[in-house]
Scaffold this active site. Structure first.
Site, mmCIF file in Angstrom:
data_model
loop_
_atom_site.group_PDB
_atom_site.id
_atom_site.type_symbol
_atom_site.label_atom_id
_atom_site.label_comp_id
_atom_site.label_asym_id
_atom_site.label_seq_id
_atom_site.Cartn_x
_atom_site.Cartn_y
_atom_site.Cartn_z
ATOM 1 N N VAL A 11 28.346 55.075 30.295
ATOM 2 C CA VAL A 11 27.904 55.012 28.896
ATOM 3 C C VAL A 11 27.820 56.440 28.389
ATOM 4 O O VAL A 11 27.242 57.302 29.063
ATOM 5 C CB VAL A 11 26.526 54.342 28.774
ATOM 6 N N PHE A 12 28.405 56.683 27.222
ATOM 7 C CA PHE A 12 28.371 58.027 26.630
ATOM 8 C C PHE A 12 27.286 58.069 25.550
ATOM 9 O O PHE A 12 27.312 57.299 24.594
ATOM 10 C CB PHE A 12 29.737 58.346 26.014
ATOM 11 N N GLY A 13 26.334 58.981 25.709
ATOM 12 C CA GLY A 13 25.268 59.169 24.725
ATOM 13 C C GLY A 13 25.502 60.440 23.932
ATOM 14 O O GLY A 13 25.835 61.485 24.513
ATOM 15 N N TYR A 14 25.326 60.363 22.614
ATOM 16 C CA TYR A 14 25.546 61.536 21.753
ATOM 17 C C TYR A 14 24.335 61.830 20.870
ATOM 18 O O TYR A 14 24.309 62.823 20.157
ATOM 19 C CB TYR A 14 26.797 61.320 20.873
ATOM 20 N N GLY A 15 23.344 60.932 20.885
ATOM 21 C CA GLY A 15 22.144 61.107 20.054
ATOM 22 C C GLY A 15 20.924 61.072 20.955
ATOM 23 O O GLY A 15 20.829 61.834 21.926
ATOM 24 N N SER A 16 19.999 60.158 20.654
ATOM 25 C CA SER A 16 18.772 60.115 21.454
ATOM 26 C C SER A 16 19.055 59.761 22.914
ATOM 27 O O SER A 16 18.250 60.065 23.788
ATOM 28 C CB SER A 16 17.772 59.131 20.855
ATOM 29 N N GLU A 87 19.417 49.816 20.929
ATOM 30 C CA GLU A 87 20.373 50.201 19.874
ATOM 31 C C GLU A 87 20.676 49.030 18.923
ATOM 32 O O GLU A 87 21.710 49.019 18.260
ATOM 33 C CB GLU A 87 21.677 50.688 20.532
HETATM 34 C C1 SIN Z 1 23.304 57.605 21.174
HETATM 35 O O1 SIN Z 1 22.352 58.334 21.424
HETATM 36 O O2 SIN Z 1 24.353 57.666 21.861
HETATM 37 C C2 SIN Z 1 23.262 56.582 20.083
HETATM 38 C C3 SIN Z 1 22.416 56.940 18.930
HETATM 39 C C4 SIN Z 1 20.947 57.064 19.232
HETATM 40 O O3 SIN Z 1 20.385 56.180 19.881
HETATM 41 O O4 SIN Z 1 20.330 58.048 18.813
#
Ligand code: SIN
Length: 175
Positions: A11-16, A87
């Site tokens: 899983v790729f996360g880019y935010g929180s 999410e």
């Molecule tokens: C993420 O972090 O990849 C999705 C957006 C978030 O939950 O902030």
């Protein structure tokens, strides 16, 4: 690229998902995807705002030629139950190709993206408006401001000073 339905998945996360890791994982690597860019265009009714006063959180928009850095986690498939719930306010799973920085591997993975047709989408606004909106928003996971500041710190640590996030951080620190 299709989603793998069984067994461990990246899983790729880019935010929180970069800085708030409330789920178990098998491996973690700094990672990057191509052709996507962060924007604070998604509304948050359940974390950094409320249904009556949504906050603003990050989503991705297609952006040819742009590299977006984040963190990839290899998780057991069962963990998706938790992530889908976390999410749930407008994000959907999307299959992507992920480059893992340390092992230099390219793997198939999943990210959560909030598209323009979801019920919580807020869309673009000038940066000062985004910052003012974020500065006054608060939800069950805390202040919207803290979401931006934590993300900006995490991106600096990853060596990805995303200009959109850094500009918002600067405006919030001034206010
Ligand atoms: C993420 O972090 O990849 C999705 C957006 C978030 O939950 O902030």
């Amino acid at each position: 690229m299709s989603e793998q339905l069984h067994g461990p998945t990246w899983v790729f996360g880019y935010g929180s998902l970069i800085y708030k890791v409330d789920f178990p994982y098998l491996e973690r690597e700094v990672a990057a995807i191509e052709g996507w860019e962060r924007r604070f265009w998604q509304g948050s009714h359940d974390h950094r705002g409320t249904p009556g006063a949504p906050g603003r959180v990050v989503t991705l928009i297609p952006s040819p030629g742009v590299t977006c850095k984040g963190v990839a986690y290899r998780i057991e498939h069962e963990v998706f139950e938790h992530l889908d719930h976390r999410e749930k306010n407008g994000y959907e799973r999307h299959a992507v190709s992920v480059t893992l920085q340390d092992s230099q591997r390219r793997v198939g993975g999943i990210l959560y993206v909030a598209r323009a047709d979801n019920h919580a989408y807020l869309g673009p606004a000038p940066l000062p408006e985004l910052a003012a909106h974020i500065a006054r928003s608060f939800g069950p996971s805390g202040s919207n401001r803290d979401y931006v500041l934590a993300l900006a710190d995490a991106l600096r640590e990853l060596g990805d000073p995303d200009p959109h996030v850094m500009a918002l951080e600067a405006l919030l620190l001034q206010s």
